[in-house]
Write an enzyme that holds these catalytic residues in place. Structure first.
Site, PDB file in Angstrom:
ATOM      1  N   SER A   1      97.487  68.030 -62.421  1.00  0.00           N
ATOM      2  CA  SER A   1      96.014  67.902 -62.432  1.00  0.00           C
ATOM      3  C   SER A   1      95.430  68.405 -63.746  1.00  0.00           C
ATOM      4  O   SER A   1      94.545  67.776 -64.331  1.00  0.00           O
ATOM      5  CB  SER A   1      95.405  68.714 -61.287  1.00  0.00           C
ATOM      6  OG  SER A   1      95.717  68.129 -60.054  1.00  0.00           O
TER       7      SER A   1
ATOM      8  N   ARG B   1      93.540  66.277 -67.040  1.00  0.00           N
ATOM      9  CA  ARG B   1      92.212  66.634 -67.555  1.00  0.00           C
ATOM     10  C   ARG B   1      92.273  67.021 -69.022  1.00  0.00           C
ATOM     11  O   ARG B   1      91.452  66.587 -69.836  1.00  0.00           O
ATOM     12  CB  ARG B   1      91.620  67.760 -66.702  1.00  0.00           C
ATOM     13  CG  ARG B   1      91.199  67.218 -65.332  1.00  0.00           C
ATOM     14  CD  ARG B   1      91.166  68.306 -64.287  1.00  0.00           C
ATOM     15  NE  ARG B   1      90.601  67.853 -63.027  1.00  0.00           N
ATOM     16  CZ  ARG B   1      91.291  67.214 -62.073  1.00  0.00           C
ATOM     17  NH1 ARG B   1      92.583  66.920 -62.252  1.00  0.00           N
ATOM     18  NH2 ARG B   1      90.705  66.850 -60.950  1.00  0.00           N
TER      19      ARG B   1
ATOM     20  N   GLY C   1      96.218  57.716 -59.193  1.00  0.00           N
ATOM     21  CA  GLY C   1      94.843  57.675 -58.693  1.00  0.00           C
ATOM     22  C   GLY C   1      93.928  58.539 -59.546  1.00  0.00           C
ATOM     23  O   GLY C   1      92.767  58.188 -59.789  1.00  0.00           O
TER      24      GLY C   1
ATOM     25  N   ARG D   1      94.823  51.689 -52.845  1.00  0.00           N
ATOM     26  CA  ARG D   1      94.061  52.914 -52.566  1.00  0.00           C
ATOM     27  C   ARG D   1      92.553  52.698 -52.721  1.00  0.00           C
ATOM     28  O   ARG D   1      92.114  51.904 -53.544  1.00  0.00           O
ATOM     29  CB  ARG D   1      94.582  54.051 -53.462  1.00  0.00           C
ATOM     30  CG  ARG D   1      96.041  54.340 -53.150  1.00  0.00           C
ATOM     31  CD  ARG D   1      96.603  55.448 -53.973  1.00  0.00           C
ATOM     32  NE  ARG D   1      95.934  56.703 -53.717  1.00  0.00           N
ATOM     33  CZ  ARG D   1      96.152  57.815 -54.411  1.00  0.00           C
ATOM     34  NH1 ARG D   1      97.012  57.792 -55.406  1.00  0.00           N
ATOM     35  NH2 ARG D   1      95.516  58.920 -54.115  1.00  0.00           N
TER      36      ARG D   1
ATOM     37  N   SER E   1      86.880  65.288 -52.597  1.00  0.00           N
ATOM     38  CA  SER E   1      87.786  64.687 -53.574  1.00  0.00           C
ATOM     39  C   SER E   1      87.468  65.193 -54.976  1.00  0.00           C
ATOM     40  O   SER E   1      86.388  64.936 -55.515  1.00  0.00           O
ATOM     41  CB  SER E   1      87.674  63.159 -53.536  1.00  0.00           C
ATOM     42  OG  SER E   1      88.297  62.606 -54.684  1.00  0.00           O
TER      43      SER E   1
ATOM     44  N   GLN F   1      88.908  64.156 -57.553  1.00  0.00           N
ATOM     45  CA  GLN F   1      88.925  62.996 -58.459  1.00  0.00           C
ATOM     46  C   GLN F   1      87.541  62.370 -58.528  1.00  0.00           C
ATOM     47  O   GLN F   1      87.065  62.000 -59.612  1.00  0.00           O
ATOM     48  CB  GLN F   1      89.959  61.975 -57.973  1.00  0.00           C
ATOM     49  CG  GLN F   1      91.377  62.523 -58.037  1.00  0.00           C
ATOM     50  CD  GLN F   1      92.410  61.582 -57.449  1.00  0.00           C
ATOM     51  OE1 GLN F   1      92.076  60.529 -56.918  1.00  0.00           O
ATOM     52  NE2 GLN F   1      93.666  61.967 -57.521  1.00  0.00           N
TER      53      GLN F   1
ATOM     54  N   ASP G   1      98.184  67.944 -50.947  1.00  0.00           N
ATOM     55  CA  ASP G   1      99.432  67.509 -51.576  1.00  0.00           C
ATOM     56  C   ASP G   1     100.653  68.254 -51.045  1.00  0.00           C
ATOM     57  O   ASP G   1     101.790  67.800 -51.218  1.00  0.00           O
ATOM     58  CB  ASP G   1      99.346  67.700 -53.100  1.00  0.00           C
ATOM     59  CG  ASP G   1      98.345  66.735 -53.737  1.00  0.00           C
ATOM     60  OD1 ASP G   1      97.984  65.724 -53.090  1.00  0.00           O
ATOM     61  OD2 ASP G   1      97.914  67.001 -54.876  1.00  0.00           O
TER      62      ASP G   1
ATOM     63  N   ARG H   1     101.057  59.027 -45.942  1.00  0.00           N
ATOM     64  CA  ARG H   1     101.964  60.184 -45.858  1.00  0.00           C
ATOM     65  C   ARG H   1     102.115  60.716 -44.443  1.00  0.00           C
ATOM     66  O   ARG H   1     103.094  61.415 -44.154  1.00  0.00           O
ATOM     67  CB  ARG H   1     101.491  61.301 -46.809  1.00  0.00           C
ATOM     68  CG  ARG H   1     101.765  60.959 -48.258  1.00  0.00           C
ATOM     69  CD  ARG H   1     101.412  62.090 -49.212  1.00  0.00           C
ATOM     70  NE  ARG H   1     101.844  61.740 -50.565  1.00  0.00           N
ATOM     71  CZ  ARG H   1     101.354  62.262 -51.672  1.00  0.00           C
ATOM     72  NH1 ARG H   1     100.403  63.170 -51.612  1.00  0.00           N
ATOM     73  NH2 ARG H   1     101.816  61.895 -52.853  1.00  0.00           N
TER      74      ARG H   1
END
Ligand code: S3P
Length: 437
Positions: A27, A31, A98, A126, A169, A171, A323, A354
């Site tokens: 992550s 970024r 994603g 997705r 989220s 994201q 995750d 998942r």
């Protein structure tokens, strides 16, 4: 359909012993890579993620005009475009990532031009509607294919929004913040469950000002644009979501001793340590420091003689641990009391479904498990046997079942093991190093 290209045979282990340092957090690397490529100047990162997902981000940013070099010592050097991207001649390929697709869409929404983003078969399934709504509220146009990628962003001057995310989220939050960074006025993102805050910390590290607040139970982030970003030098903390596989493996064996050095311990990510403690593992933080506002430390895990007990993950915990849920479910049969997971519907729209894949693979190993729309119940006190596992093209499923295999009777074949390289190419090598046989 994903075509599996690599198989790995996992033999049972006696113990997990050793001391390691994890490759850079996925992550944070996304970024740092994206912001450095957009900033002015030359940034340098040590311990940048080696995963294919972050390579997708860097490849997209190169197409947009940034330049990226890997130095001999592994340092990633990025020369940024100084706030204006170059329109690419080909679609931007986000691969399996994603994070790349959702965050980059926000960055591009405020840039003049038309940008098409594509991904692999998994990413093309997705949901992308979640970024269309806020970006269109800001004045961009986002054309999706049946709610998914391929998608086209037509960007330009935007107006600020005050947006409350309906699904937790990071994201989506980042997508809006990256558009807000370039938009005159104050853009605010509110969330009921606080998601990982690496973007907020990274934006500040690159020189942007953002404001964070807690009002009426909603946590909010506000950014007033436009603001320039300037290059930084940083070491990326070790990835705690990758560490999760080894922590879970250690928790399987009373007598395990594992030390993880240079590990990212951002409080919005470190919930895993609390949950493992509640599950019955003993965790000690031996050292803690701050690097570019990210907490980094040394963690030791030991497992008591009675092994793991039981635990429940629901509500905001489910979002914060999203995750790590596959591997927690994969070790649960070996605990005394098992695990109950709820409020984790988002798991169904990750790199794979998942929930379905974790349940199917646990059953293949002989476990009893009950599937729920938003989670699963995995009873404890079970003995599993080796089996053939279908990773379904999903890195975290490949790694979670490699861990479950360590305490099964007999060998386990992981089909589609190559998926691990999406986030953690070194996984099998490190597992072999730590597992005592
Ligand atoms: C990520 C956020 C999470 C997580 C993903 C990485 C990020 O997704 O599952 O692996 O880097 O922001 P959502 O924000 O969509 O829940």
């Amino acid at each position: 359909m994903h075509t599996a290209t690599e198989e790995r045979l996992i033999r049972p282990a006696k113990n997990i012993l050793g001391s390691i340092r994890l490759p850079g957090d996925k992550s944070i690397s996304h970024r740092y890579g994206m912001l450095a490529a957009f900033a002015s100047g030359v940034s340098r990162f040590r311990n940048f993620s080696t995963g294919a997902d972050c390579a997708s981000t860097l490849a997209c940013m190169t197409q947009l005009g940034a330049s990226v070099r890997r130095l001999e010592d592994g340092t990633v050097e990025i020369t940024g475009v100084g706030g204006t991207v170059r329109p690419p001649s080909e679609p931007l390929d986000c691969g399996n990532s994603g994070s790349t697709m959702r965050m980059l869409s926000g960055l591009l929404a405020a840039q003049p031009g038309s940008f098409t983003l594509v991904g692999d078969a998994s990413l093309s399934r997705r949901p992308m509607e979640r970024i269309r709504k806020p970006l269109e509220a800001m004045g961009a146009t986002l054309t999706l294919t049946d709610g998914h990628a391929p998608l086209t962003v037509v960007g330009g001057a935007l107006h600020p929004v005050d947006f409350t995310t309906p699904i937790p989220s990071a994201q989506v939050k980042t997508c809006i913040l990256l558009a807000g960074l370039q938009t005159a006025g104050t853009t605010t993102v509110r969330e009921a469950i606080r998601t990982r805050d690496h973007s907020e910390l990274a934006l500040r590290a690159f020189g942007a000002q953002i404001e964070r607040n807690l009002d009426n139970g909603l946590s909010s982030v506000a950014i007033t644009g436009p603001q320039p970003l300037s290059a930084i030098e940083a070491t990326v903390p070790g990835d705690i979501s990758s560490a999760a596989f080894f922590l879970a493996a250690a928790a399987l064996f009373p007598g395990s001793q594992l030390i993880l050095d240079g590990l990212g311990l951002n409080p919005t990510r470190a919930t895993l340590l609390d949950v493992l403690t509640a599950f019955g593992a003993q965790i000690a933080v031996l050292h803690l420091e701050e690097q570019n506002a990210e907490l980094v430390g040394t963690v030791q895990i030991t497992t008591p003689a009675q092994g793991l007990g039981s635990t429940e993950i629901s509500g905001s915990l489910a979002a914060q641990l999203i995750d790590e849920l596959p591997v927690l479910a994969a070790i649960a049969p070996y605990s005394r009391g098992g695990i109950r997971i709820r409020d984790a519907r988002e798991l169904r729209v990750k790199e794979s479904d998942r929930i379905a894949l974790t349940v199917a693979n646990l059953r293949a190993m002989g476990a009893e498990v009950t599937e729920h729309e938003d989670g699963m119940d995995v009873p404890g006190g079970q003995s599993l046997h080796g089996a053939t596992i279908d990773a379904g093209g999903d890195h975290r499923i490949a790694m979670a079942f490699s861990v479950a295999a360590l305490r099964a009777s007999g060998e386990t074949l992981i089909r589609g093991a190559e998926a691990a390289a999406i986030s953690f190419p070194e996984f099998f090598e490190m597992l072999d190093f730590l597992a005592e046989r």
